[in-house]
Design a protein around this motif. Structure first.
Motif, short mmCIF file in Angstrom:
data_model
loop_
_atom_site.label_atom_id
_atom_site.label_comp_id
_atom_site.label_asym_id
_atom_site.label_seq_id
_atom_site.Cartn_x
_atom_site.Cartn_y
_atom_site.Cartn_z
N ILE A 7 0.86 -1.18 0.00
CA ILE A 7 0.00 0.00 0.00
C ILE A 7 0.90 1.23 0.00
CG2 ILE A 7 -1.80 1.26 1.24
CD1 ILE A 7 -2.48 -1.50 2.62
N PHE A 8 0.82 2.02 -1.06
CA PHE A 8 1.65 3.22 -1.21
C PHE A 8 0.84 4.47 -0.89
CE2 PHE A 8 3.71 0.11 -3.98
CZ PHE A 8 5.03 0.22 -3.58
N HIS A 9 1.31 5.24 0.09
CA HIS A 9 0.66 6.50 0.45
C HIS A 9 0.95 7.56 -0.61
CE1 HIS A 9 4.41 8.52 1.60
NE2 HIS A 9 4.77 7.38 2.18
N GLY A 10 0.25 8.66 -0.50
CA GLY A 10 0.40 9.75 -1.45
C GLY A 10 1.39 10.80 -1.03
N ARG A 33 0.43 -10.92 3.35
CA ARG A 33 1.56 -10.24 3.98
C ARG A 33 1.51 -8.83 3.42
NH1 ARG A 33 6.42 -9.05 2.25
NH2 ARG A 33 6.30 -10.40 0.44
N VAL A 34 1.35 -7.84 4.29
CA VAL A 34 1.10 -6.47 3.86
C VAL A 34 2.29 -5.57 4.21
CG1 VAL A 34 -0.45 -4.48 4.05
CG2 VAL A 34 -1.39 -6.81 4.18
N GLU A 35 2.65 -4.74 3.25
CA GLU A 35 3.67 -3.73 3.48
C GLU A 35 3.02 -2.36 3.29
OE1 GLU A 35 7.49 -4.43 1.33
OE2 GLU A 35 6.39 -6.18 0.56
N ARG A 36 3.37 -1.44 4.19
CA ARG A 36 2.94 -0.05 4.08
C ARG A 36 4.19 0.82 4.24
NH1 ARG A 36 -0.32 1.52 8.57
NH2 ARG A 36 0.07 -0.47 9.56
N PRO A 37 5.00 0.89 3.22
CA PRO A 37 6.26 1.63 3.35
C PRO A 37 6.04 3.13 3.49
CG PRO A 37 5.90 1.02 1.07
CD PRO A 37 4.80 0.36 1.87
N VAL A 65 -0.37 -7.66 -4.87
CA VAL A 65 -1.42 -6.68 -5.09
C VAL A 65 -0.83 -5.32 -4.76
CG1 VAL A 65 -3.66 -5.83 -4.31
CG2 VAL A 65 -3.28 -8.29 -4.57
N LEU A 66 -0.96 -4.37 -5.69
CA LEU A 66 -0.47 -3.02 -5.48
C LEU A 66 -1.64 -2.08 -5.30
CD1 LEU A 66 2.24 -2.86 -8.31
CD2 LEU A 66 2.59 -3.36 -5.88
N VAL A 67 -1.58 -1.25 -4.25
CA VAL A 67 -2.59 -0.24 -4.00
C VAL A 67 -1.86 1.08 -3.83
CG1 VAL A 67 -4.45 0.55 -2.48
CG2 VAL A 67 -4.09 -1.91 -2.84
N GLY A 68 -2.25 2.09 -4.58
CA GLY A 68 -1.64 3.40 -4.45
C GLY A 68 -2.70 4.47 -4.34
N HIS A 69 -2.44 5.46 -3.50
CA HIS A 69 -3.37 6.56 -3.29
C HIS A 69 -2.71 7.86 -3.72
CE1 HIS A 69 -5.47 9.41 -0.26
NE2 HIS A 69 -6.25 9.27 -1.31
N SER A 70 -3.35 8.60 -4.61
CA SER A 70 -2.91 9.92 -5.05
C SER A 70 -1.50 9.83 -5.65
CB SER A 70 -3.00 10.89 -3.87
OG SER A 70 -2.81 12.22 -4.27
N GLY A 71 -0.52 10.48 -5.06
CA GLY A 71 0.85 10.39 -5.58
C GLY A 71 1.36 8.95 -5.58
N ALA A 74 0.06 7.47 -8.76
CA ALA A 74 0.91 7.90 -9.88
C ALA A 74 2.22 7.12 -9.88
CB ALA A 74 1.16 9.41 -9.80
N LEU A 75 2.74 6.84 -8.69
CA LEU A 75 3.95 6.02 -8.58
C LEU A 75 3.71 4.63 -9.17
CD1 LEU A 75 6.78 5.33 -7.47
CD2 LEU A 75 5.67 4.83 -5.26
N LEU A 76 2.51 4.08 -8.98
CA LEU A 76 2.22 2.75 -9.53
C LEU A 76 2.39 2.72 -11.04
CD1 LEU A 76 -0.82 1.24 -7.61
CD2 LEU A 76 1.62 1.05 -7.14
N LEU A 77 2.03 3.79 -11.72
CA LEU A 77 2.21 3.81 -13.18
C LEU A 77 3.68 3.60 -13.55
CD1 LEU A 77 -0.11 6.74 -14.32
CD2 LEU A 77 -0.52 4.28 -14.57
N ALA A 78 4.57 4.31 -12.86
CA ALA A 78 6.00 4.16 -13.14
C ALA A 78 6.48 2.77 -12.74
CB ALA A 78 6.80 5.24 -12.40
#
Length: 178
Positions: A7-10, A33-37, A65-71, A74-78
């Motif tokens: 899970i990627f924060h913005g 197994r979840v990562e929230r870096p 599974v990739l989850v991204g919020h806001s920024g 956008a990071l997920l696209l890269a």
């Protein structure tokens, strides 16, 4: 292989904000197994310098599974543009592929290989709002959907969590993740 979720924060965010801890608990209870870096450099450092750190910091495979919020979305696209192979699922919440407010957006690439992103994204969802205060709105979701296919979900729920928008749970996300 075991299932894992990242899970990627913005931009300016933190992994303990909004719905991120709640989703972590939901997925952990289901065996993930979840990562929230914590990446304070997201949308601060140029993506060409920032992306290698993210790629080296995690394992991405067919069970991810990739989850991204806001920024983070956008990071997920890269990320998806540079992964060596596909992940299981990608969910972009309040995501965007072009500058939403005219401000600098170092998280965005100049160009994207949409075919490669599509090939690596797995089951792909875009969740955007018609009332996003940062213009990470349904038009941004439509732009990505037009390039990539997948499923576009349009809500009327602001930015899905922000400093002034409590959003402690996100049942839709829990339902979308296999």
């Amino acid at each position: 292989m075991s299932r894992n979720a990242i899970i990627f924060h913005g931009t300016g965010g933190h992994p303990n904000a909004v719905w991120y801890p709640w989703l972590d608990r939901q997925l952990t209870a289901r065996g993930y197994r979840v990562e929230r870096p914590h990446y304070p450099g997201v949308n601060v450092e140029p993506i060409a310098e920032f992306l290698p750190k993210v790629l080296a910091g995690h394992t991405f495979d067919a069970e991810t599974v990739l989850v991204g919020h806001s920024g983070g979305a956008a990071l997920l696209l890269a990320l998806l543009d540079h992964l060596p192979g596909p992940v299981a699922q990608s969910i972009l919440v309040a995501g965007y592929a072009v500058r939403p407010t005219g401000a600098e957006e170092p998280v965005l690439q100049e160009v994207y290989d949409w075919d490669r992103i599509r090939a690596n994204a797995g089951d792909l969802y875009f969740i955007n709002s018609i009332t996003d205060p940062y213009d990470c709105d349904a038009d941004q979701g439509r732009l990505m959907f037009t390039h990539l296919g997948g499923t576009q979900i349009v809500r009327d729920e602001g930015h899905f969590g922000d400093w002034n928008q409590p959003y402690d749970t996100f049942d839709l996300l829990d339902q979308l993740i296999d």
